[in-house]
Scaffold this motif. Structure first.
Motif, short mmCIF file in Angstrom:
data_model
loop_
_atom_site.label_atom_id
_atom_site.label_comp_id
_atom_site.label_asym_id
_atom_site.label_seq_id
_atom_site.Cartn_x
_atom_site.Cartn_y
_atom_site.Cartn_z
N GLU A 55 2.60 0.22 11.59
CA GLU A 55 1.46 0.51 10.72
C GLU A 55 0.22 0.57 11.59
O GLU A 55 0.03 -0.26 12.48
CB GLU A 55 1.32 -0.58 9.66
N SER A 56 -0.61 1.58 11.39
CA SER A 56 -1.82 1.74 12.18
C SER A 56 -2.93 2.34 11.32
O SER A 56 -2.75 3.42 10.74
CB SER A 56 -1.53 2.66 13.37
N GLU A 57 -4.03 1.61 11.21
CA GLU A 57 -5.23 2.08 10.51
C GLU A 57 -4.93 2.55 9.08
O GLU A 57 -5.39 3.60 8.65
CB GLU A 57 -5.92 3.18 11.31
N THR A 74 0.20 6.36 3.25
CA THR A 74 -0.86 5.37 3.26
C THR A 74 -0.36 4.06 2.65
O THR A 74 0.65 4.04 1.94
CB THR A 74 -2.08 5.85 2.46
N VAL A 75 -1.07 3.00 2.92
CA VAL A 75 -0.73 1.68 2.37
C VAL A 75 -0.81 1.72 0.85
O VAL A 75 -0.07 1.01 0.17
CB VAL A 75 -1.66 0.60 2.97
N ASP A 76 -1.69 2.56 0.29
CA ASP A 76 -1.84 2.66 -1.17
C ASP A 76 -0.57 3.11 -1.88
O ASP A 76 -0.38 2.83 -3.05
CB ASP A 76 -2.97 3.63 -1.52
N SER A 77 0.31 3.83 -1.18
CA SER A 77 1.52 4.32 -1.83
C SER A 77 2.62 3.26 -1.91
O SER A 77 3.64 3.48 -2.54
CB SER A 77 2.04 5.57 -1.13
N GLU A 82 -1.46 -3.31 -0.31
CA GLU A 82 -1.56 -3.95 1.00
C GLU A 82 -0.87 -5.30 1.05
O GLU A 82 -0.37 -5.72 2.10
CB GLU A 82 -3.04 -4.09 1.38
N THR A 83 -0.79 -5.99 -0.07
CA THR A 83 -0.10 -7.28 -0.11
C THR A 83 1.37 -7.13 0.24
O THR A 83 1.94 -7.97 0.93
CB THR A 83 -0.23 -7.91 -1.51
N SER A 84 1.99 -6.06 -0.21
CA SER A 84 3.41 -5.83 0.06
C SER A 84 3.68 -5.49 1.52
O SER A 84 4.80 -5.68 2.00
CB SER A 84 3.93 -4.69 -0.81
N LEU A 85 2.68 -4.99 2.22
CA LEU A 85 2.86 -4.64 3.63
C LEU A 85 3.29 -5.85 4.44
O LEU A 85 4.11 -5.75 5.35
CB LEU A 85 1.58 -4.04 4.20
#
Length: 146
Positions: A55-57, A74-77, A82-85
């Motif tokens: 993951e980057s930026e 994106t992290v939004d998908s 972002e918590t799930s990342l």
């Protein structure tokens, strides 16, 4: 939600846009009122099993395990954002859903329903530290419960 009133029968729906290019780039719900005569066009989704590379930026890079192609989103998908990342591990298989006619447009990333994690550190619970012998645990001089 279906309702009838002075204006006749209609359905109120909340729609989430896919965005342009990468999923999650457009935000906000669209609320529409549809009559029973309105038609919606269905979208065919392609589901594929992938593993995270890095993951980057705010962009996550996955590898498709079948074709060995790199997939970006994106992290939004991610389900949960972002918590799930933080919950994704290197050996975890995720399901990436994208548009069938344009596989580069990722719609969502579904995480497994369960996972095995190792707790590295946790503080003792307050009830065990300060229960002064009133609780269900008693401790010997060197800290072993019995």
């Amino acid at each position: 939600m279906h309702s009838q009133g002075r204006q006749g029968s209609h359905y109120k729906v909340e729609l989430l846009p896919f965005g342009s290019g990468v999923a999650g780039s457009s935000s906000g719900k669209i609320v529409e009122r549809l009559s029973p005569d309105d038609a919606l066009e269905g979208v065919e989704l392609l589901a594929r099993s992938c593993r995270i590379m890095y993951e980057s930026e705010g962009v996550i890079h996955f590898i498709d395990q079948e074709t060995m192609e790199e997939v970006e989103c994106t992290v939004d998908s991610l389900e949960g954002g972002e918590t799930s990342l933080k919950m994704i591990t290197e050996d975890m298989d995720v399901i990436i859903q994208s548009l069938e006619d344009d596989p580069s447009r990722v719609v969502s990333v579904k995480l497994p329903l369960s996972g095995v994690y190792r707790v590295q550190h946790t503080d003792p619970s307050p009830s065990m530290v300060s229960n002064e012998g009133r609780g269900m645990y008693s401790f010997c001089d060197f800290g072993c419960p019995f």
